[in-house]
Design an enzyme around this catalytic site. Structure first.
Site, PDB file in Angstrom:
ATOM      1  N   LYS A 104     -14.588  -6.793  -7.156  1.00 22.22           N
ATOM      2  CA  LYS A 104     -14.992  -7.022  -5.706  1.00 22.22           C
ATOM      3  C   LYS A 104     -16.492  -7.349  -5.632  1.00 22.22           C
ATOM      4  O   LYS A 104     -17.338  -6.346  -5.934  1.00 22.22           O
ATOM      5  CB  LYS A 104     -14.440  -5.813  -4.699  1.00 22.22           C
ATOM      6  CG  LYS A 104     -13.177  -5.863  -4.419  1.00 22.22           C
ATOM      7  CD  LYS A 104     -12.643  -4.825  -3.575  1.00 22.22           C
ATOM      8  CE  LYS A 104     -11.250  -5.152  -3.306  1.00 22.22           C
ATOM      9  NZ  LYS A 104     -10.703  -3.904  -2.631  1.00 22.22           N
ATOM     10  N   LYS A 112       0.911  -1.187  -0.112  1.00 20.22           N
ATOM     11  CA  LYS A 112       0.142  -0.009  -0.103  1.00 20.22           C
ATOM     12  C   LYS A 112       0.934   1.156   0.004  1.00 20.22           C
ATOM     13  O   LYS A 112       1.703   1.359   0.992  1.00 20.22           O
ATOM     14  CB  LYS A 112      -1.098   0.198   1.239  1.00 20.22           C
ATOM     15  CG  LYS A 112      -1.877  -1.121   1.170  1.00 20.22           C
ATOM     16  CD  LYS A 112      -3.149  -0.790   0.598  1.00 20.22           C
ATOM     17  CE  LYS A 112      -4.242  -1.774   0.807  1.00 20.22           C
ATOM     18  NZ  LYS A 112      -5.376  -1.557  -0.188  1.00 20.22           N
TER      19      LYS A 112
HETATM   20 MG    MG Z   1      -7.241  -1.840  -3.902  1.00 22.14          MG
END
Ligand code: MG
Length: 359
Positions: free
Chosen positions: A252, A155
């Protein structure tokens, strides 16, 4: 299938370690579970992936609880279409999964088979939190690579990117793909900076709604640009493909409104010859089982965000998922979601529960 009762359970599970992203630190997994029971005696579970705060997506646990309790479940019990309620994809997806689980369990069909899966294991990728310094990030990336994960993702955010990625690359080399997830934290002005990052895939560099600038960025960068947050409906996926706003997409099911929508995006990507992969939202075993079934479709050619359960939870709500020697996780093959939900643990982690019945 006539529904007798729908139970909503807000659970809070402790994470084995704090999960750190550019948006903050999470120590617990909060989510709403949907448990349906039919008049015929079958039951099914679904997990709503909305997070505790609306900082990643607009939906959040408190809002999902209200829309499920006051608007979606009453319509479901009355036989009214859920499409009467605008948006709230994550809440709707949890209902869809619970109904499918109940229906497929009765039929004796696994969710993976129902969705058209072609594989019985899927390659697993892992997310590495940013450490205190680049050496710490690199050390945890190396540990995950040693466990066998087939892709490492870091990240990143402006000011916390190049040095961390370089340190990770120096440790893991080029045998394991290295991805960077920016969670929309850069702008088109950063194009040269982003071009210099040594990664195999750059996820969601710009803000979620900006497909136009993503198309401009993708045209200018050699690295594979992937969209995650931007893909919040079948329509946004179709538009992103049309604009060539990315080289790859992350699917998702919660954000898209359910498994049916996720399969539709998968199919659109296959038709457009755009690689796709299945993302994760720190799901418990309930949501993870559904994601594994989806990720077993043959268009999901990039490793999924589906790690072993122990990476997140000391105690999961289902049997735990393990990484095999090849860095893959087995797709549940039993009917429905294919996992046994530990109801005793669900009760133990429950923050609030509500039962709604048809009348
Ligand atoms: Mg992501």
């Amino acid at each position: 299938m006539r529904l007798e009762e729908v139970e909503l359970v807000h659970v809070r599970l402790p994470l084995v370690r704090p999960f750190v992203t550019a948006r903050g630190t999470t120590t617990h997994k909060d989510c709403v579970l949907v448990h349906v029971r039919t008049a015929g005696g079958s039951a099914g579970w679904g997990e709503c992936v909305a997070e505790a705060a609306p900082t990643y997506a607009p939906e959040f646990v408190g809002g999902a609880w209200l829309v499920l309790r006051d608007h979606l479940v009453p319509r479901l019990l009355a036989g009214a279409p859920l499409s009467e309620v605008r948006g709230h994809h994550m809440a709707k997806a949890a209902i869809e999964t619970a109904l499918l689980d109940a229906e497929l369990t009765t039929k004796g069909t696994s969710l993976a088979t129902h969705l058209g899966a072609t594989r019985d294991r899927v390659p697993a990728g892992v997310v590495v939190e940013l450490g205190e310094d680049p050496a710490a990030t690199a050390a945890s990336a190396l540990a995950r690579a040693a466990e066998g994960y087939r892709r490492i993702k870091v990240k990143i955010a402006p000011g916390r990117d190049r040095e961390h990625l370089a340190a990770v690359r120096a440790e893991i080399g080029r045998t394991v793909p290295l991805w960077a997830d920016a969670n929309g934290s850069y702008t088109l002005d950063d194009v040269e900076h982003l071009a210099a990052l040594d990664v195999d895939l750059l996820e969601q560099p710009l803000r979620a709604g900006d497909l136009l600038d993503h198309a401009r960025l993708t045209a200018r960068l050699d690295v594979v640009v992937c969209l995650d947050e931007s893909i919040d409906s079948v329509d946004s996926a179709r538009l992103a493909l049309h604009l060539r706003a990315a080289d790859a997409l992350c699917v998702k099911p919660g954000r898209l409104g359910g498994l049916r929508a996720a399969v539709a995006v998968h199919d659109a990507c296959v038709e457009a010859n755009v690689p796709v992969w299945c993302g994760g939202m720190l799901e418990t075993g309930i949501g993870r089982a559904a994601n594994l079934a989806l990720a077993a479709l043959d268009g999901f050619t990039l490793p999924a965000d589906l790690s072993a359960s122990r990476r997140y939870f000391a105690q999961d709500l289902t049997e735990s998922f393990e990484l095999d020697a090849a860095g893959c996780i087995a797709v549940p093959a039993a009917p429905g979601l294919g996992v046994a939900v530990d109801e005793r643990l669900v009760r133990a982690f429950a923050v609030r529960t509500e039962r709604l019945t048809g009348r």
